[in-house]
Design a protein around this motif. Sequence first.
Motif, PDB file in Angstrom:
ATOM      1  N   CYS A  40       0.811  -1.235   0.000  1.00  0.00           N
ATOM      2  CA  CYS A  40       0.000   0.000   0.000  1.00  0.00           C
ATOM      3  C   CYS A  40       0.834   1.271   0.000  1.00  0.00           C
ATOM      4  N   HIS A  41       2.119   1.149   0.225  1.00  0.00           N
ATOM      5  CA  HIS A  41       3.069   2.274   0.214  1.00  0.00           C
ATOM      6  C   HIS A  41       2.863   3.252   1.372  1.00  0.00           C
ATOM      7  N   ARG A  42       2.241   2.784   2.453  1.00  0.00           N
ATOM      8  CA  ARG A  42       2.134   3.623   3.659  1.00  0.00           C
ATOM      9  C   ARG A  42       3.269   3.277   4.603  1.00  0.00           C
ATOM     10  N   SER A  43       3.638   4.263   5.427  1.00  0.00           N
ATOM     11  CA  SER A  43       4.652   4.014   6.449  1.00  0.00           C
ATOM     12  C   SER A  43       4.025   3.192   7.570  1.00  0.00           C
ATOM     13  N   LEU A  44       4.879   2.594   8.388  1.00  0.00           N
ATOM     14  CA  LEU A  44       4.361   1.816   9.511  1.00  0.00           C
ATOM     15  C   LEU A  44       3.524   2.675  10.446  1.00  0.00           C
ATOM     16  N   SER A  45       3.923   3.924  10.663  1.00  0.00           N
ATOM     17  CA  SER A  45       3.142   4.792  11.553  1.00  0.00           C
ATOM     18  C   SER A  45       1.788   5.130  10.932  1.00  0.00           C
ATOM     19  N   GLU A  46       1.738   5.325   9.623  1.00  0.00           N
ATOM     20  CA  GLU A  46       0.452   5.591   8.960  1.00  0.00           C
ATOM     21  C   GLU A  46      -0.475   4.382   9.083  1.00  0.00           C
ATOM     22  N   ILE A  47       0.073   3.198   8.913  1.00  0.00           N
ATOM     23  CA  ILE A  47      -0.727   1.980   9.048  1.00  0.00           C
ATOM     24  C   ILE A  47      -1.256   1.854  10.472  1.00  0.00           C
ATOM     25  N   SER A  52      -7.520   5.585  13.592  1.00  0.00           N
ATOM     26  CA  SER A  52      -7.827   6.718  14.474  1.00  0.00           C
ATOM     27  C   SER A  52      -7.667   8.066  13.767  1.00  0.00           C
ATOM     28  N   MET A  53      -7.252   8.048  12.500  1.00  0.00           N
ATOM     29  CA  MET A  53      -7.094   9.296  11.744  1.00  0.00           C
ATOM     30  C   MET A  53      -8.459   9.854  11.353  1.00  0.00           C
ATOM     31  N   THR A  54      -8.473  11.146  11.117  1.00  0.00           N
ATOM     32  CA  THR A  54      -9.684  11.781  10.597  1.00  0.00           C
ATOM     33  C   THR A  54      -9.825  11.418   9.114  1.00  0.00           C
ATOM     34  N   ASP A  55     -11.029  11.591   8.583  1.00  0.00           N
ATOM     35  CA  ASP A  55     -11.239  11.341   7.161  1.00  0.00           C
ATOM     36  C   ASP A  55     -10.338  12.254   6.325  1.00  0.00           C
ATOM     37  N   ALA A  56     -10.154  13.491   6.777  1.00  0.00           N
ATOM     38  CA  ALA A  56      -9.310  14.439   6.047  1.00  0.00           C
ATOM     39  C   ALA A  56      -7.863  13.954   5.992  1.00  0.00           C
ATOM     40  N   ALA A  57      -7.352  13.450   7.102  1.00  0.00           N
ATOM     41  CA  ALA A  57      -5.973  12.958   7.142  1.00  0.00           C
ATOM     42  C   ALA A  57      -5.810  11.741   6.236  1.00  0.00           C
ATOM     43  N   ARG A  58      -6.784  10.828   6.279  1.00  0.00           N
ATOM     44  CA  ARG A  58      -6.724   9.657   5.396  1.00  0.00           C
ATOM     45  C   ARG A  58      -6.791  10.088   3.928  1.00  0.00           C
ATOM     46  N   SER A  59      -7.626  11.074   3.630  1.00  0.00           N
ATOM     47  CA  SER A  59      -7.752  11.560   2.254  1.00  0.00           C
ATOM     48  C   SER A  59      -6.439  12.146   1.753  1.00  0.00           C
ATOM     49  N   GLN A  60      -5.730  12.867   2.616  1.00  0.00           N
ATOM     50  CA  GLN A  60      -4.435  13.433   2.225  1.00  0.00           C
ATOM     51  C   GLN A  60      -3.446  12.324   1.876  1.00  0.00           C
TER      52      GLN A  60
END
Length: 71
Positions: A40-47, A52-60
């Motif tokens: 998925c090309h996300r960092s471990l911290s993003e995963i 718990s992220m907001t929809d806006a943060a996930r969208s970014q």
Amino acid sequence: MYSIKIALGKSAQPAPPAPAMLTPCIGVCEVNPFNVCSGCHRSLSEIAEWSSMTDAARSQIMARLAQHEAD
């Protein structure tokens, strides 16, 4: 003795289910030496923080990942 009756109106209806959370996960979870998932090309911290992220943060992040695929 008193009897209390409560009328149930439309507000007593259960809420519709929440839409599924958007995720770039494709089920290929392998972390490279840079601590980024090769699927998925996300960092471990993003995963780890995704749920718990907001929809806006996930969208970014989704926008960044889309740009990564376009490059």
